[in-house]
Design a protein around this motif. Sequence first.
Motif, PDB file in Angstrom:
ATOM      1  N   LEU A 180       1.271  -1.319  -0.044  1.00  0.00           N
ATOM      2  CA  LEU A 180      -0.041   0.059  -0.244  1.00  0.00           C
ATOM      3  C   LEU A 180       0.564   1.385  -0.191  1.00  0.00           C
ATOM      4  O   LEU A 180       1.633   1.088   0.769  1.00  0.00           O
ATOM      5  N   PHE A 213       1.120   5.764  -0.131  1.00  0.00           N
ATOM      6  CA  PHE A 213       0.425   6.622   0.034  1.00  0.00           C
ATOM      7  C   PHE A 213       0.642   8.330  -1.115  1.00  0.00           C
ATOM      8  O   PHE A 213       2.090   8.443   0.178  1.00  0.00           O
ATOM      9  N   MET A 247      -6.564   3.214  -5.113  1.00  0.00           N
ATOM     10  CA  MET A 247      -8.029   3.502  -4.906  1.00  0.00           C
ATOM     11  C   MET A 247      -8.238   4.971  -4.104  1.00  0.00           C
ATOM     12  O   MET A 247      -6.884   5.175  -3.709  1.00  0.00           O
ATOM     13  N   ALA A 248      -9.710   5.389  -3.898  1.00  0.00           N
ATOM     14  CA  ALA A 248      -9.737   6.203  -4.072  1.00  0.00           C
ATOM     15  C   ALA A 248     -10.780   6.267  -2.491  1.00  0.00           C
ATOM     16  O   ALA A 248     -10.300   6.583  -1.401  1.00  0.00           O
ATOM     17  N   THR A 270     -14.781   2.268  -2.178  1.00  0.00           N
ATOM     18  CA  THR A 270     -16.012   1.088  -1.285  1.00  0.00           C
ATOM     19  C   THR A 270     -16.807   0.666  -2.645  1.00  0.00           C
ATOM     20  O   THR A 270     -17.151  -0.510  -2.414  1.00  0.00           O
ATOM     21  N   VAL A 288     -12.381  -2.138  -2.464  1.00  0.00           N
ATOM     22  CA  VAL A 288     -12.381  -3.604  -2.441  1.00  0.00           C
ATOM     23  C   VAL A 288     -12.721  -4.315  -2.364  1.00  0.00           C
ATOM     24  O   VAL A 288     -13.128  -5.958  -2.253  1.00  0.00           O
ATOM     25  N   SER A 341      -3.075   4.233  -2.689  1.00  0.00           N
ATOM     26  CA  SER A 341      -3.847   5.159  -1.908  1.00  0.00           C
ATOM     27  C   SER A 341      -4.014   6.770  -2.626  1.00  0.00           C
ATOM     28  O   SER A 341      -2.954   7.546  -2.771  1.00  0.00           O
ATOM     29  N   SER A 388      -5.877   8.718  -0.553  1.00  0.00           N
ATOM     30  CA  SER A 388      -6.855   9.530   0.523  1.00  0.00           C
ATOM     31  C   SER A 388      -5.501  10.416   0.509  1.00  0.00           C
ATOM     32  O   SER A 388      -6.158  11.210   1.362  1.00  0.00           O
ATOM     33  N   ARG A 389      -4.566  10.371   0.427  1.00  0.00           N
ATOM     34  CA  ARG A 389      -3.164  11.651   1.338  1.00  0.00           C
ATOM     35  C   ARG A 389      -3.481  12.747   0.185  1.00  0.00           C
ATOM     36  O   ARG A 389      -2.349  13.583   0.407  1.00  0.00           O
TER      37      ARG A 389
END
Lengths: 282, 155
Positions: free
Chosen positions: A6, A8, A29-30, A33, A36, A51, A53-54
């Motif tokens: 993973l 970031f 991957m945002a 939902t 996964v 990811s 996400s950051r």
Amino acid sequence: MIPFDLRFPTTVQEALELLDQYGEEARPMAGGTALVLLMQQRLVTPQVVVSLSRVDGLSSISANGSLRIGALVNHRVVEESPEVKAGWPLLAETYHRVATVRIRNVATVGGGLAHADPNQDPPATLIALNATVTAASSGGKREMPIEDLFKGYYETCLTPDELITELTVPRPVRPLKTAYIKFLPRTADDYATVAVAVALDVADGRCVDARIALNAAGSTPIRARDAENVLRGQPLSDEVFRAAAATVPAIVDPVSDHRGSANYKSRMAEVFVRRALEKATA
Amino acid sequence: MTAHVRFRVNGESHEVDVPEQRLLIDTIRYEVGLTGTKLGCGVGVCGACTVLLDGKMVSTCIMLTAHAEGADILTIEGLAKDGELAPIQKGFLKYGGFQCGICTPGQILAAHALLEYNPHPTEDEIKDWMMGNLCRCTGYYKIIESIEKTAAGEV
């Protein structure tokens, strides 16, 4: 889930470099939902998950002229945005109707489009509103009409090193007459049996332009060009709506499943296009 | 590979080292040790695993633990304060908003999030918001009543 590495990244550039480096082995991957679930079922087994996400810079909405939505904006933010509600009310309504609040708090605009499930809600509305999507890679950017993004079930034209970065929706010259309706014979949060978005540009009771698209009616969202052609230039009437809707069964290609047979869904596609036109102009 | 993740749960700081693929529900239940968050469908549909992440409700059964980095998480165990139940918990008790109870932590957190967002929802707004929390004991009327009465201060 099968273990993965993973990563970031914190900038779009870093994310694109990782996608470029790992190619087919990596998946961005945002919210996760959708991804996964695919990974749990081992339908997708990336070695590297990038990811988002950051990642900074893809999480804002601007509405100076066209509406520009960063790919990492979540569904809930779109439906609640005062700018979206004021200028593109059909878009706010459509994002409101995706799944449930819990999912909309997490699922992102870009992630939903990249998932390319033809049963999703936003694509038909985005086609009706003439949206374009921007994809970036370390080699540069390209912008395409939203309907060109989708190639098949869960399949887009994006290459493994590309990332959706932005969605753009033009501001209409005058308010459009719009509707998005879903046929939901089971539950309110189910995927639609068929769903239709229409956006009509009407002046003096005459249809100047029409854009119509369907979800859940084939392997991709489908633009109903024949129906649009029937409407364009015509005065609005029940007769014209019926004639436009009658062109629809020939261009849809639904699958038979527990929501209905292919034949039934094709007939309902016609019915729902007519109803959407009636609702938009009521 | 291992993810080092820091977050707060019910106001208390936690740092965990978990496999990168570990879902948030498993971390909450087995690392933090709070088992009020329930696993139902496992695919984000039923709402039993609902928690509030920075005030927003999410499905922990489809979220990576690492995506909760830095977050403030509220689980059902964090709603009561100083031994006193939150109003929405009192509402569910008083008006019988549950039967078997497996969906109840998720129902209560969803209802709590609704009343934070909209303190006086209409019945339609309650239904629209609570649509993603399934109860297989068929208790929806009581759940709606529990939320309406809590909003009206009748707990």
